[in-house]
Scaffold this active site. Structure first.
Site, mmCIF file in Angstrom:
data_model
loop_
_atom_site.group_PDB
_atom_site.id
_atom_site.type_symbol
_atom_site.label_atom_id
_atom_site.label_comp_id
_atom_site.label_asym_id
_atom_site.label_seq_id
_atom_site.Cartn_x
_atom_site.Cartn_y
_atom_site.Cartn_z
ATOM 1 N N LEU A 75 48.987 21.577 44.932
ATOM 2 C CA LEU A 75 48.660 20.577 43.781
ATOM 3 C C LEU A 75 47.010 20.514 44.086
ATOM 4 C CD1 LEU A 75 51.605 17.967 44.045
ATOM 5 C CD2 LEU A 75 51.023 19.952 42.515
ATOM 6 N N SER A 123 42.333 40.469 38.415
ATOM 7 C CA SER A 123 41.340 39.916 37.398
ATOM 8 C C SER A 123 40.675 41.070 36.782
ATOM 9 C CB SER A 123 40.475 38.891 37.903
ATOM 10 O OG SER A 123 39.528 38.586 37.041
ATOM 11 N N TYR A 162 34.863 35.216 45.183
ATOM 12 C CA TYR A 162 36.216 34.889 44.333
ATOM 13 C C TYR A 162 36.630 36.481 44.053
ATOM 14 C CZ TYR A 162 39.555 34.571 40.532
ATOM 15 O OH TYR A 162 40.244 34.961 39.770
ATOM 16 N N LYS A 165 39.985 39.122 45.094
ATOM 17 C CA LYS A 165 40.907 39.828 44.217
ATOM 18 C C LYS A 165 40.918 41.454 44.513
ATOM 19 C CE LYS A 165 42.396 36.529 41.999
ATOM 20 N NZ LYS A 165 43.738 35.707 42.269
ATOM 21 N N ASN A 207 40.394 37.494 29.422
ATOM 22 C CA ASN A 207 39.940 36.097 29.538
ATOM 23 C C ASN A 207 41.479 35.436 29.163
ATOM 24 O OD1 ASN A 207 37.758 37.597 30.002
ATOM 25 N ND2 ASN A 207 36.570 35.401 29.905
ATOM 26 N N LEU A 231 34.572 29.010 28.853
ATOM 27 C CA LEU A 231 33.949 28.660 27.512
ATOM 28 C C LEU A 231 34.905 27.748 26.655
ATOM 29 C CD1 LEU A 231 32.037 29.388 25.306
ATOM 30 C CD2 LEU A 231 33.504 31.231 24.870
ATOM 31 N N PRO A 258 23.428 33.537 35.332
ATOM 32 C CA PRO A 258 23.481 34.664 36.208
ATOM 33 C C PRO A 258 24.781 35.122 36.531
ATOM 34 C CG PRO A 258 22.071 32.657 37.083
ATOM 35 C CD PRO A 258 22.933 32.275 36.107
HETATM 36 P P1 NAD Z 1 45.118 27.294 38.334
HETATM 37 O O1 NAD Z 1 43.905 26.803 39.245
HETATM 38 O O2 NAD Z 1 45.383 26.446 37.204
HETATM 39 O O3 NAD Z 1 46.157 27.443 39.176
HETATM 40 C C1 NAD Z 1 46.337 28.020 40.478
HETATM 41 C C2 NAD Z 1 47.273 26.988 41.216
HETATM 42 O O4 NAD Z 1 47.432 27.346 42.581
HETATM 43 C C3 NAD Z 1 46.994 25.606 41.199
HETATM 44 O O5 NAD Z 1 47.743 24.753 40.720
HETATM 45 C C4 NAD Z 1 46.406 25.173 42.618
HETATM 46 O O6 NAD Z 1 46.769 24.035 42.896
HETATM 47 C C5 NAD Z 1 47.455 26.528 43.276
HETATM 48 N N1 NAD Z 1 46.811 26.873 44.673
HETATM 49 C C6 NAD Z 1 45.687 27.013 45.041
HETATM 50 N N2 NAD Z 1 45.712 27.360 46.528
HETATM 51 C C7 NAD Z 1 46.857 27.012 46.741
HETATM 52 C C8 NAD Z 1 47.719 27.082 47.929
HETATM 53 N N3 NAD Z 1 46.696 27.523 49.299
HETATM 54 N N4 NAD Z 1 49.015 27.069 48.004
HETATM 55 C C9 NAD Z 1 49.422 26.632 46.995
HETATM 56 N N5 NAD Z 1 48.982 26.591 45.933
HETATM 57 C C10 NAD Z 1 47.574 26.733 45.757
HETATM 58 O O7 NAD Z 1 44.388 28.807 37.894
HETATM 59 P P2 NAD Z 1 45.087 29.665 36.707
HETATM 60 O O8 NAD Z 1 44.085 29.712 35.622
HETATM 61 O O9 NAD Z 1 46.459 29.287 36.364
HETATM 62 O O10 NAD Z 1 44.946 31.030 37.757
HETATM 63 C C11 NAD Z 1 46.305 31.507 38.304
HETATM 64 C C12 NAD Z 1 45.750 32.943 39.141
HETATM 65 O O11 NAD Z 1 45.237 33.850 37.919
HETATM 66 C C13 NAD Z 1 44.683 32.815 39.903
HETATM 67 O O12 NAD Z 1 45.028 33.566 41.081
HETATM 68 C C14 NAD Z 1 43.410 33.229 39.380
HETATM 69 O O13 NAD Z 1 42.775 33.813 40.413
HETATM 70 C C15 NAD Z 1 43.851 34.352 38.571
HETATM 71 N N6 NAD Z 1 43.231 34.603 37.373
HETATM 72 C C16 NAD Z 1 43.017 33.631 36.612
HETATM 73 C C17 NAD Z 1 42.123 33.812 35.493
HETATM 74 C C18 NAD Z 1 41.615 32.694 34.604
HETATM 75 O O14 NAD Z 1 40.552 32.824 33.709
HETATM 76 N N7 NAD Z 1 42.484 31.349 34.403
HETATM 77 C C19 NAD Z 1 41.416 35.130 35.074
HETATM 78 C C20 NAD Z 1 41.965 35.955 35.949
HETATM 79 C C21 NAD Z 1 42.658 35.850 37.125
HETATM 80 C C1 WQD Z 2 33.004 33.513 28.649
HETATM 81 C C2 WQD Z 2 31.701 33.631 27.839
HETATM 82 C C3 WQD Z 2 29.814 32.977 29.117
HETATM 83 C C4 WQD Z 2 30.767 28.742 29.247
HETATM 84 C C5 WQD Z 2 35.550 34.036 34.086
HETATM 85 C C6 WQD Z 2 35.450 34.571 35.619
HETATM 86 C C7 WQD Z 2 36.464 35.660 35.642
HETATM 87 C C8 WQD Z 2 37.677 35.351 35.356
HETATM 88 C C9 WQD Z 2 37.730 34.762 33.967
HETATM 89 C C10 WQD Z 2 39.376 34.824 37.005
HETATM 90 C C11 WQD Z 2 30.692 34.322 28.736
HETATM 91 C C12 WQD Z 2 30.042 31.962 27.731
HETATM 92 C C13 WQD Z 2 30.760 30.082 29.149
HETATM 93 C C14 WQD Z 2 29.675 28.109 28.622
HETATM 94 C C15 WQD Z 2 29.083 30.076 27.529
HETATM 95 N N1 WQD Z 2 38.368 34.397 36.165
HETATM 96 N N2 WQD Z 2 29.983 30.952 28.203
HETATM 97 N N3 WQD Z 2 28.836 28.756 27.747
HETATM 98 O O1 WQD Z 2 32.631 34.400 32.529
HETATM 99 O O2 WQD Z 2 34.125 36.043 31.236
HETATM 100 O O3 WQD Z 2 35.312 34.929 33.287
HETATM 101 O O4 WQD Z 2 36.972 33.672 33.882
HETATM 102 O O5 WQD Z 2 39.476 35.846 37.504
HETATM 103 O O6 WQD Z 2 36.310 36.175 36.953
HETATM 104 O O7 WQD Z 2 34.026 35.162 36.014
HETATM 105 O O8 WQD Z 2 34.715 33.603 31.495
HETATM 106 O O9 WQD Z 2 34.874 31.510 30.075
HETATM 107 O O10 WQD Z 2 33.313 31.357 32.058
HETATM 108 O O11 WQD Z 2 32.800 32.765 30.078
HETATM 109 O O12 WQD Z 2 28.253 30.569 26.551
HETATM 110 O O13 WQD Z 2 29.533 26.714 28.844
HETATM 111 O O14 WQD Z 2 31.130 32.355 27.411
HETATM 112 O O15 WQD Z 2 28.478 33.266 29.267
HETATM 113 O O16 WQD Z 2 29.900 35.207 27.982
HETATM 114 P P1 WQD Z 2 33.908 34.774 32.125
HETATM 115 P P2 WQD Z 2 33.972 32.286 30.705
#
Ligand code: NAD
Ligand code: WQD
Length: 345
Positions: free
Chosen positions: A35, A127, A152, A156, A181, A202, A298
């Site tokens: 949580l 990711s 981060y 991965k 995404n 975004l 950046p």
């Molecule tokens: P989220 O933060 O909504 O969900 C992750 C959950 O893990 C959270 O509820 C958090 O409380 C829980 N958590 C964190 N550390 C923990 C621990 N040590 N023990 C137990 N619970 C823990 O994130 P999400 O967007 O649902 O992402 C889920 C997975 O997908 C993550 O591994 C994230 O890196 C990966 N991922 C997400 C995205 C994205 O854009 N959302 C993209 C690529 C990969």
């Molecule tokens: C999308 C586009 C921004 C916010 C991130 C992580 C990546 C993965 C997914 C976990 C980009 C633009 C964004 C804003 C904007 N997560 N943007 N104004 O950067 O592709 O990926 O989430 O693994 O690791 O880096 O996603 O939603 O942040 O951005 O213009 O306020 O929107 O520049 O082009 P991103 P994002």
């Protein structure tokens, strides 16, 4: 009763949608989360959608004694979907050890317990960030993993290596799913993304601006080498993504995998620019969004979208929902949040 699947990070954004899809496919879900980035109330909303309350326990996977005690109680698990991790790219640059500790200790503890209890199936949340700025588009799974741009992203890459090495010397079978995404929310409007504080991503920034929580969206740069100058991403509906996890679990449980460790891209195969995303939102919400073009952020990759051929062919899975459906569902969720859906539980 279907097989028992442990979902870590189950109250999070992607985890909660996957719990629903697993339940609707007949699996029994054991849900854990510490949580740290979500609320247990999500389990009530999940139950409202599926009609069944999953077993939930608050558990920090990086706490070795706690996770050992948990597995001692629940050794009849058939497979694990591991979402639990910290995911804020910027925060990971500021606090790298926090990210390495949580994301890597959590995984290692989980793998140790799975081995001890002979649980041999793992789906891991990876990711597209592992590709960095790809040399070729669309990017397929054979593209080289580039040096990570953040701690981060590095967690991965290291996690994938830890899992692959473990598969090589044990009974473990695993699938890493490289998400592009993920955006949008469940069609019911009952669950969705719940960013704590100012959103980094975004789409939550767009919906929070439209609802009046933020005054203006900053579009990070319009001088990229793309048709409209803004960055291009492969946005995928979270429900499509969640369904792929059910397919991946089934593939392993039914022994359909072609090797002990497999990797699949999860995207739609289509790229949209930031401005196209804003236009799609404005069209479905009928809200004029307040935004301005600012400096580049950046570390942003100019353009990336997935080659999904391998996932489509081998998993028999394809993303079905388009950008407008993604934006409409995200907007429905934001409006439900504004009308107090979480407070009413
Ligand atoms: P989220 O933060 O909504 O969900 C992750 C959950 O893990 C959270 O509820 C958090 O409380 C829980 N958590 C964190 N550390 C923990 C621990 N040590 N023990 C137990 N619970 C823990 O994130 P999400 O967007 O649902 O992402 C889920 C997975 O997908 C993550 O591994 C994230 O890196 C990966 N991922 C997400 C995205 C994205 O854009 N959302 C993209 C690529 C990969
Ligand atoms: C999308 C586009 C921004 C916010 C991130 C992580 C990546 C993965 C997914 C976990 C980009 C633009 C964004 C804003 C904007 N997560 N943007 N104004 O950067 O592709 O990926 O989430 O693994 O690791 O880096 O996603 O939603 O942040 O951005 O213009 O306020 O929107 O520049 O082009 P991103 P994002």
């Amino acid at each position: 009763m279907g097989k028992k699947i442990l979902v870590t990070g189950a109250t999070g954004y992607i985890g909660s949608h996957t719990v629903v899809e697993l339940q609707q496919s007949g699996y029994q879900v054991i849900a854990v989360d510490d949580l740290s980035n979500s609320t247990e109330k999500i389990m009530d909303l999940v139950s409202k959608i599926s009609g069944r309350r999953p077993f939930f326990e608050k558990l920090d996977l990086s706490d070795e004694p706690a996770i050992r005690a948990f597995f001692a109680e629940h050794s009849d698990i058939s497979g694990v979907i591991h979402f639990a991790a910290f995911k804020a790219v910027g925060e990971s640059v500021e606090f790298p050890l926090k990210y390495y500790r949580n994301n890597l200790f959590g995984l290692i503890n989980l793998l140790n317990c799975m081995q001890e209890h002979h649980i041999g199936h793992l789906v891991f949340s990876s990711s597209c960030t592992v590709y960095g700025e790809p040399d070729k588009l669309p990017v397929n799974e054979k593209a080289p993993v580039k040096k990570a741009l953040s701690p981060y992203g590095n967690t991965k890459q290291i996690s994938e290596e830890i899992i692959e090495d473990t598969c090589g010397v044990s009974d473990l079978k695993a699938i890493s799913l490289r998400y592009f995404n993920p955006i949008g929310a469940h069609e019911s409007g009952l669950i969705g993304e719940l960013p704590i504080g100012v959103p980094n991503n975004l789409v939550p920034f767009i919906t929070q601006t439209a609802i009046g929580k933020r005054s203006k969206l900053k579009v990070f740069g319009q001088d990229y080498n793309t048709p409209d100058g803004t960055c291009i991403r492969d946005y995928i509906h979270v429900t499509d993504l969640a369904k792929a996890h059910v397919v991946a679990v089934k593939r392993m449980l039914e022994n359909q995998g072609e090797s002990r460790y497999e990797i699949f891209n999860l995207g739609t195969g289509k790229g949209y620019s930031v401005l196209e995303t804003i236009k799609a939102f404005e069209k479905v919400s009928k809200v004029k969004l307040n935004y301005e073009i600012t400096e580049r952020r950046p570390g942003d990759v100019p353009k990336v979208w997935a080659d999904t051929t391998y996932a489509n062919l081998k998993l028999g899975w394809k993303a079905e929902k388009g950008l407008e459906e993604m934006m409409a569902s995200a907007w429905k969720w934001e409006k439900n949040l504004a009308s107090g859906i979480l407070e009413q539980i």
